[in-house]
Design a protein around this motif. Structure first.
Motif, short mmCIF file in Angstrom:
data_model
loop_
_atom_site.label_atom_id
_atom_site.label_comp_id
_atom_site.label_asym_id
_atom_site.label_seq_id
_atom_site.Cartn_x
_atom_site.Cartn_y
_atom_site.Cartn_z
N GLY A 195 22.71 35.42 12.40
CA GLY A 195 21.59 36.33 12.14
C GLY A 195 21.63 36.92 10.75
N LEU A 196 22.82 37.28 10.28
CA LEU A 196 22.95 37.80 8.92
C LEU A 196 22.65 36.72 7.88
CD1 LEU A 196 26.17 39.97 9.27
CD2 LEU A 196 23.87 40.80 8.78
N GLY A 197 23.10 35.50 8.16
CA GLY A 197 22.89 34.40 7.23
C GLY A 197 21.43 33.98 7.10
N THR A 198 20.68 34.06 8.19
CA THR A 198 19.28 33.67 8.16
C THR A 198 18.35 34.82 7.78
OG1 THR A 198 19.06 34.12 10.53
CG2 THR A 198 19.60 31.86 9.88
N GLY A 199 18.89 36.03 7.71
CA GLY A 199 18.06 37.18 7.33
C GLY A 199 17.36 37.84 8.50
N MET A 200 17.65 37.42 9.72
CA MET A 200 17.02 38.04 10.89
C MET A 200 17.59 39.42 11.16
SD MET A 200 16.64 34.81 13.45
CE MET A 200 15.68 35.71 14.64
N ILE A 201 18.84 39.64 10.74
CA ILE A 201 19.49 40.94 10.88
C ILE A 201 19.71 41.48 9.48
CG2 ILE A 201 21.53 42.17 11.69
CD1 ILE A 201 21.98 39.88 13.67
#
Length: 51
Positions: A27-33
């Motif tokens: 999630g952090l890597g994809t920008g969702m978080i």
């Protein structure tokens, strides 16, 4: 979720914890978080609840 299910079917100890960590990293890597701005935030005001 899929990673957790695979790990649980393989009877890996800590499968749920590993799944949570991998989901958070994804999630952090994809920008969702969004990344946190502060480690500790200020306590919110209690005025709206206590009048």
């Amino acid at each position: 979720m899929i990673v957790t299910l695979i790990l649980m079917s393989m009877q890996v100890p800590g499968a749920i914890f590993i799944g949570i960590i991998l989901s958070s990293i994804l999630g952090l890597g994809t920008g969702m978080i969004p990344l946190p701005h502060h480690i500790v935030s200020a306590m919110p005001s209690l005025k709206p609840t206590l009048g």
